[in-house]
Design a protein around this motif. Structure first.
Motif, PDB file in Angstrom:
ATOM      1  N   ASP A 132       7.878  12.866 -10.558  1.00 51.44           N
ATOM      2  CA  ASP A 132       6.780  13.813 -10.589  1.00 51.44           C
ATOM      3  C   ASP A 132       5.421  13.127 -10.534  1.00 51.44           C
ATOM      4  O   ASP A 132       4.479  13.628  -9.938  1.00 51.44           O
ATOM      5  N   ASN A 133       5.308  11.961 -11.150  1.00 54.80           N
ATOM      6  CA  ASN A 133       4.013  11.307 -11.247  1.00 54.80           C
ATOM      7  C   ASN A 133       4.226   9.803 -11.446  1.00 54.80           C
ATOM      8  O   ASN A 133       5.187   9.389 -12.086  1.00 54.80           O
ATOM      9  N   THR A 134       3.355   9.001 -10.893  1.00 49.67           N
ATOM     10  CA  THR A 134       3.405   7.552 -11.070  1.00 49.67           C
ATOM     11  C   THR A 134       2.008   7.039 -11.380  1.00 49.67           C
ATOM     12  O   THR A 134       1.016   7.773 -11.265  1.00 49.67           O
ATOM     13  N   ILE A 135       1.914   5.777 -11.765  1.00 49.96           N
ATOM     14  CA  ILE A 135       0.626   5.151 -12.055  1.00 49.96           C
ATOM     15  C   ILE A 135      -0.160   4.969 -10.748  1.00 49.96           C
ATOM     16  O   ILE A 135       0.393   4.505  -9.744  1.00 49.96           O
ATOM     17  N   ASP A 136      -1.426   5.335 -10.788  1.00 45.77           N
ATOM     18  CA  ASP A 136      -2.281   5.131  -9.612  1.00 45.77           C
ATOM     19  C   ASP A 136      -2.692   3.666  -9.540  1.00 45.77           C
ATOM     20  O   ASP A 136      -3.499   3.186 -10.350  1.00 45.77           O
ATOM     21  N   VAL A 137      -2.126   2.941  -8.584  1.00 50.08           N
ATOM     22  CA  VAL A 137      -2.472   1.531  -8.373  1.00 50.08           C
ATOM     23  C   VAL A 137      -2.996   1.365  -6.950  1.00 50.08           C
ATOM     24  O   VAL A 137      -2.870   2.250  -6.093  1.00 50.08           O
ATOM     25  N   LEU A 138      -3.585   0.199  -6.682  1.00 54.31           N
ATOM     26  CA  LEU A 138      -4.132  -0.086  -5.366  1.00 54.31           C
ATOM     27  C   LEU A 138      -3.015  -0.140  -4.331  1.00 54.31           C
ATOM     28  O   LEU A 138      -1.949  -0.718  -4.578  1.00 54.31           O
ATOM     29  N   ASN A 139      -3.268   0.461  -3.168  1.00 55.07           N
ATOM     30  CA  ASN A 139      -2.313   0.257  -2.086  1.00 55.07           C
ATOM     31  C   ASN A 139      -2.594  -1.091  -1.439  1.00 55.07           C
ATOM     32  O   ASN A 139      -3.545  -1.799  -1.808  1.00 55.07           O
ATOM     33  N   ALA A 140      -1.784  -1.477  -0.465  1.00 61.85           N
ATOM     34  CA  ALA A 140      -1.896  -2.820   0.104  1.00 61.85           C
ATOM     35  C   ALA A 140      -3.272  -3.060   0.722  1.00 61.85           C
ATOM     36  O   ALA A 140      -3.854  -4.154   0.574  1.00 61.85           O
ATOM     37  N   GLY A 141      -3.831  -2.067   1.409  1.00 53.97           N
ATOM     38  CA  GLY A 141      -5.146  -2.239   2.020  1.00 53.97           C
ATOM     39  C   GLY A 141      -6.239  -2.416   0.988  1.00 53.97           C
ATOM     40  O   GLY A 141      -7.106  -3.300   1.125  1.00 53.97           O
ATOM     41  N   GLN A 142      -6.236  -1.556  -0.053  1.00 53.87           N
ATOM     42  CA  GLN A 142      -7.238  -1.692  -1.108  1.00 53.87           C
ATOM     43  C   GLN A 142      -7.109  -3.037  -1.810  1.00 53.87           C
ATOM     44  O   GLN A 142      -8.112  -3.668  -2.169  1.00 53.87           O
ATOM     45  N   PHE A 143      -5.876  -3.479  -2.004  1.00 49.93           N
ATOM     46  CA  PHE A 143      -5.627  -4.747  -2.687  1.00 49.93           C
ATOM     47  C   PHE A 143      -6.198  -5.923  -1.877  1.00 49.93           C
ATOM     48  O   PHE A 143      -6.872  -6.807  -2.425  1.00 49.93           O
ATOM     49  N   ARG A 144      -5.938  -5.929  -0.578  1.00 45.44           N
ATOM     50  CA  ARG A 144      -6.467  -7.007   0.260  1.00 45.44           C
ATOM     51  C   ARG A 144      -7.995  -7.026   0.227  1.00 45.44           C
ATOM     52  O   ARG A 144      -8.613  -8.103   0.133  1.00 45.44           O
ATOM     53  N   ASN A 145      -8.598  -5.865   0.316  1.00 41.33           N
ATOM     54  CA  ASN A 145     -10.061  -5.796   0.315  1.00 41.33           C
ATOM     55  C   ASN A 145     -10.640  -6.322  -0.990  1.00 41.33           C
ATOM     56  O   ASN A 145     -11.654  -7.034  -0.998  1.00 41.33           O
ATOM     57  N   LEU A 146      -9.997  -5.986  -2.107  1.00 41.04           N
ATOM     58  CA  LEU A 146     -10.525  -6.402  -3.400  1.00 41.04           C
ATOM     59  C   LEU A 146     -10.372  -7.914  -3.583  1.00 41.04           C
ATOM     60  O   LEU A 146     -11.259  -8.573  -4.158  1.00 41.04           O
ATOM     61  N   VAL A 147      -9.254  -8.470  -3.112  1.00 41.17           N
ATOM     62  CA  VAL A 147      -9.088  -9.924  -3.178  1.00 41.17           C
ATOM     63  C   VAL A 147     -10.130 -10.607  -2.288  1.00 41.17           C
ATOM     64  O   VAL A 147     -10.741 -11.617  -2.672  1.00 41.17           O
ATOM     65  N   ARG A 148     -10.359 -10.046  -1.109  1.00 40.57           N
ATOM     66  CA  ARG A 148     -11.340 -10.632  -0.181  1.00 40.57           C
ATOM     67  C   ARG A 148     -12.739 -10.631  -0.794  1.00 40.57           C
ATOM     68  O   ARG A 148     -13.499 -11.591  -0.641  1.00 40.57           O
ATOM     69  N   GLU A 149     -13.079  -9.558  -1.524  1.00 41.72           N
ATOM     70  CA  GLU A 149     -14.413  -9.440  -2.096  1.00 41.72           C
ATOM     71  C   GLU A 149     -14.617 -10.321  -3.318  1.00 41.72           C
ATOM     72  O   GLU A 149     -15.726 -10.816  -3.562  1.00 41.72           O
ATOM     73  N   ASN A 150     -13.579 -10.543  -4.097  1.00 49.60           N
ATOM     74  CA  ASN A 150     -13.737 -11.233  -5.372  1.00 49.60           C
ATOM     75  C   ASN A 150     -13.170 -12.650  -5.382  1.00 49.60           C
ATOM     76  O   ASN A 150     -13.733 -13.532  -6.042  1.00 49.60           O
ATOM     77  N   PHE A 151     -12.065 -12.866  -4.708  1.00 48.14           N
ATOM     78  CA  PHE A 151     -11.444 -14.198  -4.694  1.00 48.14           C
ATOM     79  C   PHE A 151     -10.997 -14.519  -3.268  1.00 48.14           C
ATOM     80  O   PHE A 151      -9.796 -14.592  -2.977  1.00 48.14           O
ATOM     81  N   PRO A 152     -11.933 -14.708  -2.368  1.00 41.78           N
ATOM     82  CA  PRO A 152     -11.578 -14.908  -0.947  1.00 41.78           C
ATOM     83  C   PRO A 152     -10.718 -16.138  -0.713  1.00 41.78           C
ATOM     84  O   PRO A 152      -9.959 -16.182   0.274  1.00 41.78           O
ATOM     85  N   ASP A 153     -10.809 -17.138  -1.601  1.00 39.93           N
ATOM     86  CA  ASP A 153     -10.000 -18.335  -1.415  1.00 39.93           C
ATOM     87  C   ASP A 153      -8.516 -18.071  -1.617  1.00 39.93           C
ATOM     88  O   ASP A 153      -7.672 -18.910  -1.273  1.00 39.93           O
ATOM     89  N   ARG A 154      -8.159 -16.901  -2.160  1.00 46.44           N
ATOM     90  CA  ARG A 154      -6.741 -16.600  -2.417  1.00 46.44           C
ATOM     91  C   ARG A 154      -6.171 -15.613  -1.403  1.00 46.44           C
ATOM     92  O   ARG A 154      -5.031 -15.176  -1.526  1.00 46.44           O
ATOM     93  N   LEU A 155      -6.984 -15.289  -0.413  1.00 43.74           N
ATOM     94  CA  LEU A 155      -6.543 -14.310   0.571  1.00 43.74           C
ATOM     95  C   LEU A 155      -5.314 -14.784   1.336  1.00 43.74           C
ATOM     96  O   LEU A 155      -4.446 -13.990   1.712  1.00 43.74           O
ATOM     97  N   ALA A 156      -5.219 -16.121   1.527  1.00 47.25           N
ATOM     98  CA  ALA A 156      -4.093 -16.672   2.291  1.00 47.25           C
ATOM     99  C   ALA A 156      -2.764 -16.516   1.563  1.00 47.25           C
ATOM    100  O   ALA A 156      -1.691 -16.637   2.179  1.00 47.25           O
ATOM    101  N   GLU A 157      -2.806 -16.257   0.257  1.00 46.24           N
ATOM    102  CA  GLU A 157      -1.557 -16.116  -0.501  1.00 46.24           C
ATOM    103  C   GLU A 157      -0.908 -14.742  -0.309  1.00 46.24           C
ATOM    104  O   GLU A 157       0.253 -14.551  -0.695  1.00 46.24           O
ATOM    105  N   LEU A 158      -1.658 -13.820   0.270  1.00 51.60           N
ATOM    106  CA  LEU A 158      -1.135 -12.461   0.412  1.00 51.60           C
ATOM    107  C   LEU A 158      -0.181 -12.368   1.590  1.00 51.60           C
ATOM    108  O   LEU A 158      -0.240 -13.163   2.545  1.00 51.60           O
ATOM    109  N   GLY A 159       0.681 -11.384   1.550  1.00 45.73           N
ATOM    110  CA  GLY A 159       1.657 -11.173   2.608  1.00 45.73           C
ATOM    111  C   GLY A 159       1.194 -10.144   3.612  1.00 45.73           C
ATOM    112  O   GLY A 159       0.043  -9.690   3.595  1.00 45.73           O
ATOM    113  N   ASN A 160       2.123  -9.738   4.470  1.00 47.99           N
ATOM    114  CA  ASN A 160       1.811  -8.799   5.543  1.00 47.99           C
ATOM    115  C   ASN A 160       2.445  -7.422   5.335  1.00 47.99           C
ATOM    116  O   ASN A 160       2.314  -6.548   6.191  1.00 47.99           O
ATOM    117  N   ALA A 161       3.147  -7.247   4.215  1.00 47.05           N
ATOM    118  CA  ALA A 161       3.860  -5.986   3.978  1.00 47.05           C
ATOM    119  C   ALA A 161       2.920  -4.942   3.368  1.00 47.05           C
ATOM    120  O   ALA A 161       1.797  -5.246   2.954  1.00 47.05           O
TER     121      ALA A 161
END
Length: 970
Positions: A253-282
């Motif tokens: 019926d309901n789940t926790i509202d968390v970042l989707n993959a696109g929002q997650f990538r954007n937030l990592v890019r904005e705050n910790f761009p040096d870790r962007l390479a650790e992310l996947g493609n899924a």
């Protein structure tokens, strides 16, 4: 010839009516098929009549067209018109549910509704909740004022049951549950879902809820949290068979509202761009991956009848297969029950035998919600060539599983095999003997037995990342096994004297109670770890409870009632000098509607006032073995020689004075009904004081082997009001509509703690050793204890900025304040039952107000700093609103305290019944339903009701269930 003519003339002169008369006979039985002596049988509009004999038989001469009226106290009057042809009329009496003479089961016996002077609620089968009822407490959820039932999300899971909020700070707050006279153990066996999970709800006929001390005092040491008496269905003389089948599907019926993959990538890019390479493609929604649509079924088959034509009997079989929303979670139950109720020696000996068997088969699913919330949404569920069974896992440079990172939650579910199986046999033998030489005196004995043998295993393959042995750096997996044997035996014997002496009525009870609990546990520990402890068997000390009790019920003209009880109880848990205590109670009632000035009222059909006082005990307390001198393995410099070996040991805290927790309660009530019981209800107000509560208290240096320990020193008060209203809006042949509303308001306050000191409670995730609740004098137990958040002009919270509550210019621990509590102070329930011809439509609502919930999911996870951990962790979407980085004390802010008030539609059912298509007793009902239909709340999390103690730190959610069912009676 003349003689013959004369005889013919005389015959012609005889009344013709003689030839229309016939002798009619029959038998009158009760609702379980047993003969009822003394039934009044009157021929309407005449002076003729008779009564049934000892075997329920009668005989009477009737004329065609005359009507017989059968009446008996506590049953509906039934009328049958003689058609001139039938010579046998048998009657089966039906209980009058609206009658003041309805019998309600209480402790060690029963009372009529009219004579009850305490706060007792009775819920029978016709009022039970409908829907996917897997465990029996769900039958009365929301039905009784003062009773709260909070159901867990797992299949077959137990519930938190509270009567008037409970009565303890650190001890058990669950009510005593008595099944057919057998008090159950609140401690469940290992590998089972709950104490009630192995009981088939379809076998239950009624509940009696003893809420106040005057009603529950007969149970002495175990009654301080109230008592719930469960009565199962018994045999009947007439054969009837019932088949009930239902299928259902539960969706998330309901789940926790968390970042989707696109929002997650954007937030990592904005705050910790040096870790962007650790992310996947899924693009993975991990919560969607750990849940499923759960399919379940429930089949019940029962038969009632008379064995050999004389012994009322009931046999039932049940199979329940319940999938959980978490993948791999399941609960399967098979039950069988047999009830025999013969009566011997001309009805002087009543025998009740109940035997039940249950097999519970479980697969438990780990709570992986935390990992699903935190796991990187850009990573896939599976990874080709992964050494972890093909599942993606974070790895170090040497390809070993990385430490301090979330584990793949799907892999954790699928690679963990946590299973159990439990066999439970329980039942009782009740003998009720009415003395031949003194029928007013009865001897009742009740023997109860409850034994559970359970066993289970836990295993993971060596490919599991959770099975890595970090010390040796190799995959070894997990494997362990356990078993548990729990036995509960009881024996009660008591005398009951009941008589009418003119206008006075007396019912006196005196008896003895014995109960013994045994517990044996076996565990292998970790079989694959060579450094693990050896398998061991632990046999707990037997717990023995004994009691001597007496009760007297007096009435005058069935208008004035006085009831009193006294119980002397003892338990083996305490030191010999503290083992026994007396628990008295007294109550009274005035049936005002029986007075001459109201007896013939066409408006007021019932009016009764009640008052009661009682004292109860609590023996299910923590650390009860503290009265003994105990030792544990110590350090190398703490040694003692036991014979030849030198053993390191250290003594533990001991308190030989540990004893009961005591509850004292006053209850005032009024019962009323208007317009021939069309509108009825009750109101109760109560005040209870829980004293001598065990709570941790400081100990002077050198006075003991610890600087603190449990002592009988706490106290808190509870005040409340309960209202129950029932209204038959429509009462017609084809259309009936009944609604019921109940309301409970409670206020609780701690009045004494050791030295007036605060006790921190409510541990939370995020940081180390943080607590969000406190026990403090003058406040609710477990109140929230937070900083007051400061906000900017735009209304946004300022990270790390809190109010200086005490005005000393410094913001520190002294500025935390009481900001709310996790328990509702107002509870409501509403039920509607509508029938139109063959259609029925039912629903029930529950509401909770005044409680808060601490959102530990957001407080510990919605911080940008979690993107810069060993592996970037996903975040709740709230971080997009707050922009919080990572301030250590942010989790103690009242910003995360939310209103948990809610309105929940628990069940909706719609049914259609085909009747009399085969024979008069046959019916076929088709129905559909929706469970957990909707929740209206301001809470931003998954469920405002499921936080543990008001703290939500990832929970097993409850889904929405769609149901289809068919019920066949013949």
């Amino acid at each position: 010839m003349r003689t013959i003519k004369l005889l013919g003339l005389l015959l012609m002169l005889l009344p013709i009516s003689i030839f229309a008369q016939s002798t009619v006979s029959g038998t009158v039985v009760d609702d379980i098929g047993m003969p009822v002596p003394g039934v009044n049988i009157a021929v309407k509009n005449t002076t003729k009549g008779t009564t049934t004999d000892f075997d329920g038989n009668y005989s009477i001469v009737l004329e065609s067209g005359e009507t017989l009226a059968f009446s008996y106290v506590g049953y509906r009057t039934q009328e049958v018109t003689f058609d001139g042809n039938t010579t046998t009329i048998d009657i089966s009496l039906v209980e009058d549910a609206q009658s003041l003479n309805e019998v309600v089961v209480v402790g060690y016996g029963d009372q009529t509704v009219k004579s009850i002077s305490g706060s007792v609620a009775s819920v029978t089968e016709k009022d039970f909740n409908k829907g996917n009822i897997v465990t029996s407490e769900s039958l009365i959820q929301g039905r009784v004022p003062g009773l709260s039932v909070t159901k867990g999300g797992g299949p077959g899971s137990g519930s938190e049951i509270r009567i008037r909020g409970g009565s303890s700070l650190f001890a058990n707050n669950s009510p005593l549950i008595v099944l057919d006279g057998l008090p159950l153990d609140n401690n469940q066996a290992d590998g089972t879902r709950s104490v009630l999970s192995s009981i088939n709800p379809n076998d239950i006929e009624s509940f009696s809820v003893l809420k106040d001390a005057s009603a529950a005092a007969i149970y002495g040491i175990r009654g301080s949290n109230g008592v719930i008496i469960i009565n199962t269905k018994k045999g009947r003389g007439k054969l009837s068979v019932n088949l009930d089948v239902q299928q259902n599907v539960t969706t998330i019926d309901n789940t926790i509202d968390v970042l989707n993959a696109g929002q997650f990538r954007n937030l990592v890019r904005e705050n910790f761009p040096d870790r962007l390479a650790e992310l996947g493609n899924a693009n993975t929604n991990w919560q969607d991956e750990i849940y499923r649509n759960a399919k379940s079924s429930d089949i019940n088959l029962s038969a009632r009848g008379a064995l050999f034509g004389e012994i009322p009997a009931r046999l039932s079989l049940n199979r329940s297969d319940q999938q959980g929303l978490r993948r791999t979670s399941k609960f399967d139950r098979t039950t069988a029950s047999l009830s025999l109720n013969p009566r011997l020696f001309e009805d002087h000996l009543k025998i009740g035998l109940n035997a039940n068997y249950s097999n519970e088969d479980n697969r438990f699913a780990d709570g992986v919600e935390g990992s699903a919330i935190a796991f990187d949404p850009t990573q896939p569920v599976r990874s080709h060539g992964s050494p972890y069974g093909g599942f993606f896992e974070f790895q170090d440079n040497d390809s070993s599983a990385a430490s301090n990172v979330p584990r793949n939650p799907v892999a954790q579910l699928l690679q963990t095999n946590n299973v159990s199986n439990a066999d439970r046999f329980f039942g009782n033998l009740n003998l009720d003997y009415k003395f031949h030489f003194l029928p007013e005196l009865r001897l009742v004995t009740n023997l109860g037995y409850d034994r559970t043998e359970s066993g289970g295993s836990f295993s993971r393959p060596k490919e599991s990342a959770l099975g890595v042995n970090a010390e040796q750096g190799e995959f070894i997996g997990n494997e362990s096994r356990y078993s548990n044997k729990r036995t509960n035996t009881s024996a009660d014997a008591y005398l009951v004297y009941e008589n009418k002496l003119g206008d006075f009525g007396i019912k006196a009870t005196a008896g003895y109670s014995y109960q013994k609990f045994e517990n044996e546990q076996f565990t292998t520990n970790e079989l694959l770890d060579p450094n693990a402890q050896e398998p061991r068997t632990t046999i707990a000390d037997d717990v023995v409870l004994i009691g001597y009790f007496g009760r007297i019920n007096l009435d005058y003209k069935e208008k004035y009632f006085i009831n009193g009880s006294l119980r002397r109880d003892g338990v083996s848990k305490f030191a010999p000098e503290n083992r026994f205590e007396y628990f008295p109670s007294v109550s009274g009632a005035w049936q005002i509607s029986e007075e001459d000035f109201l007896k013939d009222s066409s408006v007021i059909s019932n009016l009764k006032v009640r008052a009661g006082w009682g004292k109860l005990g609590q023996q299910d307390v923590p650390s009860t073995s503290d009265y003994l001198r105990r030792y544990q393995t110590g350090l190398s410099n703490q040694q003692y020689r036991f014979g030849s070996p030198i053993t390191p040991f250290q003594p533990l805290y001991t308190n030989p004075n540990i004893s009961w927790e005591i509850l004292t309660e006053i209850n005032l009530g009024v019962d009323f009904a208007f317009f021939n019981d069309r509108f009825s209800g009750s109101v109760d107000v109560f005040q209870r004081t829980a004293d001598d509560l065990l709570s941790p208290a400081p100990v002077a240096d050198g006075a003991n082997f610890s600087n603190q320990g449990f002592q009988n020193i706490g106290q808190f008060d509870t005040k409340g009001i309960e209202v129950n209203l029932d209204y038959n809006i429509l009462r017609q042949d084809d259309l009936n509509w009944n609604v019921n509303y109940n309301f409970t308001a409670i206020d609780r306050e701690i009045t004494r703690l050791a030295f007036g000191q605060d006790i921190l409670a409510g541990g939370i995730a995020g940081g180390t050793g943080n607590n969000i609740q406190v026990l403090r004098e003058g406040t609710w137990p477990n109140s929230f204890f937070t900083y007051a958040q400061l906000y900017d002009q735009a209304g946004q919270p300022i990270e790390g900025a809190y109010a200086d509550i005490n005005g000393d210019g410094i913001v520190n621990e002294e500025d935390r304040y009481i900001s709310g509590n996790g328990q509702a102070d107002v509870l409501m329930g509403f039920q509607s039952n509508l029938t139109y011809k063959n259609f029925d439509f039912n629903f029930n609502l529950r509401a909770s107000f005044g409680n808060e919930i601490y959102n530990n999911v957001n407080s510990s996870r919605a911080q940008l700093g979690n993107l810069d951990l060993v592996s970037p962790n996903n975040l709740p979407t709230q971080v997009l609103e707050t922009g919080f980085a990572r301030t250590p004390d942010v989790i103690l802010s009242d910003f995360y305290l939310e209103d948990a008030s809610f309105l929940r539609m628990d069940n909706i059912t719609l049914g259609y019944t085909l009747r009399d298509f085969d024979r008069s007793s046959t019916s076929l009902r088709f129905w559909m339903g929706l469970q957990n239909a909707f929740v209206i709340t301001n809470y931003s999390g998954v469920d405002p009701e499921l936080g543990i103690g008001g703290i939500d730190n990832t929970i097993y959610p409850r889904g929405r269930t769609f149901l289809l069912g068919v019920n066949y009676n013949f």
